[in-house]
Design a protein around this motif. Sequence first.
Motif, PDB file in Angstrom:
ATOM      1  N   ASN A  96       0.859  -1.182   0.000  1.00 53.21           N
ATOM      2  CA  ASN A  96       0.000   0.000   0.000  1.00 53.21           C
ATOM      3  C   ASN A  96       0.897   1.233   0.000  1.00 53.21           C
ATOM      4  OD1 ASN A  96      -2.477  -1.602   0.386  1.00 53.21           O
ATOM      5  ND2 ASN A  96      -1.655  -1.992   2.423  1.00 53.21           N
ATOM      6  N   LEU A  97       0.824   2.014  -1.068  1.00 60.38           N
ATOM      7  CA  LEU A  97       1.790   3.087  -1.304  1.00 60.38           C
ATOM      8  C   LEU A  97       1.197   4.460  -1.006  1.00 60.38           C
ATOM      9  CD1 LEU A  97       3.047   1.802  -4.796  1.00 60.38           C
ATOM     10  CD2 LEU A  97       3.860   1.120  -2.534  1.00 60.38           C
ATOM     11  N   ARG A  98       2.031   5.315  -0.383  1.00 60.24           N
ATOM     12  CA  ARG A  98       1.607   6.691  -0.108  1.00 60.24           C
ATOM     13  C   ARG A  98       2.845   7.566   0.084  1.00 60.24           C
ATOM     14  NH1 ARG A  98      -3.093   9.112   1.530  1.00 60.24           N
ATOM     15  NH2 ARG A  98      -4.079   7.051   1.566  1.00 60.24           N
ATOM     16  N   SER A  99       2.738   8.815  -0.357  1.00 61.96           N
ATOM     17  CA  SER A  99       3.822   9.787  -0.174  1.00 61.96           C
ATOM     18  C   SER A  99       3.373  10.870   0.794  1.00 61.96           C
ATOM     19  CB  SER A  99       4.201  10.409  -1.525  1.00 61.96           C
ATOM     20  OG  SER A  99       5.046  11.528  -1.346  1.00 61.96           O
ATOM     21  N   HIS A 119       6.732  10.242  -5.706  1.00 59.58           N
ATOM     22  CA  HIS A 119       7.888   9.339  -5.765  1.00 59.58           C
ATOM     23  C   HIS A 119       7.493   8.125  -6.618  1.00 59.58           C
ATOM     24  CE1 HIS A 119      10.026  11.587  -2.611  1.00 59.58           C
ATOM     25  NE2 HIS A 119       8.852  11.665  -1.993  1.00 59.58           N
ATOM     26  N   SER A 120       8.349   7.136  -6.670  1.00 57.94           N
ATOM     27  CA  SER A 120       8.026   5.919  -7.428  1.00 57.94           C
ATOM     28  C   SER A 120       8.718   4.724  -6.793  1.00 57.94           C
ATOM     29  CB  SER A 120       8.466   6.068  -8.890  1.00 57.94           C
ATOM     30  OG  SER A 120       8.029   4.962  -9.642  1.00 57.94           O
ATOM     31  N   PHE A 121       7.928   3.701  -6.501  1.00 57.56           N
ATOM     32  CA  PHE A 121       8.419   2.473  -5.882  1.00 57.56           C
ATOM     33  C   PHE A 121       8.861   1.525  -6.991  1.00 57.56           C
ATOM     34  CE2 PHE A 121       7.777  -1.824  -4.232  1.00 57.56           C
ATOM     35  CZ  PHE A 121       8.316  -1.764  -2.960  1.00 57.56           C
ATOM     36  N   LYS A 168       7.189  -1.195 -11.488  1.00 57.19           N
ATOM     37  CA  LYS A 168       7.314   0.139 -10.889  1.00 57.19           C
ATOM     38  C   LYS A 168       5.927   0.742 -10.751  1.00 57.19           C
ATOM     39  CE  LYS A 168       8.273   3.686 -13.530  1.00 57.19           C
ATOM     40  NZ  LYS A 168       7.219   4.697 -13.211  1.00 57.19           N
ATOM     41  N   ARG A 169       5.708   1.444  -9.636  1.00 53.00           N
ATOM     42  CA  ARG A 169       4.440   2.169  -9.490  1.00 53.00           C
ATOM     43  C   ARG A 169       4.688   3.499  -8.798  1.00 53.00           C
ATOM     44  NH1 ARG A 169      -1.181  -0.584  -8.553  1.00 53.00           N
ATOM     45  NH2 ARG A 169      -0.780  -0.775 -10.779  1.00 53.00           N
ATOM     46  N   ALA A 205      12.041   5.865  -8.597  1.00 52.02           N
ATOM     47  CA  ALA A 205      12.229   6.031 -10.045  1.00 52.02           C
ATOM     48  C   ALA A 205      11.542   7.290 -10.571  1.00 52.02           C
ATOM     49  CB  ALA A 205      11.699   4.801 -10.775  1.00 52.02           C
ATOM     50  N   GLU A 206      11.210   8.224  -9.693  1.00 53.71           N
ATOM     51  CA  GLU A 206      10.593   9.495 -10.100  1.00 53.71           C
ATOM     52  C   GLU A 206      11.422  10.639  -9.514  1.00 53.71           C
ATOM     53  OE1 GLU A 206       7.827  11.918 -12.009  1.00 53.71           O
ATOM     54  OE2 GLU A 206       7.859   9.723 -12.012  1.00 53.71           O
ATOM     55  N   LEU A 207      11.927  11.515 -10.388  1.00 49.55           N
ATOM     56  CA  LEU A 207      12.762  12.631  -9.927  1.00 49.55           C
ATOM     57  C   LEU A 207      12.002  13.431  -8.877  1.00 49.55           C
ATOM     58  CD1 LEU A 207      15.398  14.189 -10.232  1.00 49.55           C
ATOM     59  CD2 LEU A 207      14.305  15.534 -12.043  1.00 49.55           C
ATOM     60  N   CYS A 208      12.522  13.449  -7.640  1.00 47.85           N
ATOM     61  CA  CYS A 208      11.758  14.008  -6.524  1.00 47.85           C
ATOM     62  C   CYS A 208      12.533  15.052  -5.723  1.00 47.85           C
ATOM     63  CB  CYS A 208      11.307  12.881  -5.596  1.00 47.85           C
ATOM     64  SG  CYS A 208      12.679  11.878  -4.942  1.00 47.85           S
ATOM     65  N   GLY A 209      13.662  15.517  -6.246  1.00 49.65           N
ATOM     66  CA  GLY A 209      14.392  16.553  -5.535  1.00 49.65           C
ATOM     67  C   GLY A 209      15.877  16.289  -5.469  1.00 49.65           C
TER      68      GLY A 209
END
Length: 305
Positions: free
Chosen positions: A180-183, A188-190, A198-199, A229-233
């Motif tokens: 269960n994914l949450r930011s 972001h990307s798991f 990837k999600r 896997a998502e450019l996040c900073g």
Amino acid sequence: MGLKEGTRAVRLAKVVGLVGLVGIAATGCSSDEVLRFGWPEGVTPQADKMRELWTWSAVAALVVGAIVWGLMLWAVAFHRKKSEELPRQTQYNLPLEIVYTIIPFAIIAVLFYFTATTENYVTSKTAKPDVNVNVTAFQWNWEFDYPDYKTPDGHQVSTVGSSSEIPLLVLPTSKTIRYNLRSTDVIHSFFVPDFNFKRDVFPDPEKNNQDASFENSIDRQGSFVGRCAELCGTYHSAMNFEVRALSPELFDRYMQLRTQINPQTGQPYTAAEALAAMNCGQLCTPHAVTTQPFNTDRTARSATG
């Protein structure tokens, strides 16, 4: 004249075959890698299903390509210009046009069917998974909570990464696991390369109409690197974690420790302390073995180039 053209066509076919064999040999691929057509080896049934789709799609593409190449070589070898007489024209041949309209449509329909069934299998969920994991992403690390397991003080068993420690996501093999994914901040990307999956992880998945969970099972024990896997900073590239897959027996032993008090510290066992206490070799190494923390001290790094 016909015999000479036939001999030339046979010679051309031999040259093409030889070039193909040399090309395959020059790649240095093993037989298993050749059959996978470059698809990376995964550790989940879902990854295997995607590999099968990729393999058969590549086989279908090669079959179509071989037919096209054969027709081209056939035209080159046997239908070269022989006189100024214009050959019979077939651009208004209705049966031929129907054939080369129906065949591509059939190919697309078949590929669509197998793509859809594979996607449904990869994204399917069970009514009651064996293990639930709440994955929380934040700049620039991860937290993994196990809502089905409680520490003696009533809190969920949890593992949080820091700038000096890579978080370990300990999971059982051969069990259905729901993530269960949450930011808490940005997107972001798991991503676990060995899962071939990837999600994206959204701050408010319900509001953003995103499916924030998925399931899989892991086929074998081992340590597998995970990444954002998502450019996040600024420190996106350092936002790694490690999946530690243990047999169901070892996982139960690990969780038994995580739900107890460590007599040496008076606090619940951390992930590293529980793994170290299990003393089961490389699998129970208390620190990540697939990646390491990024040193944010700029003075500790030297210039390159």
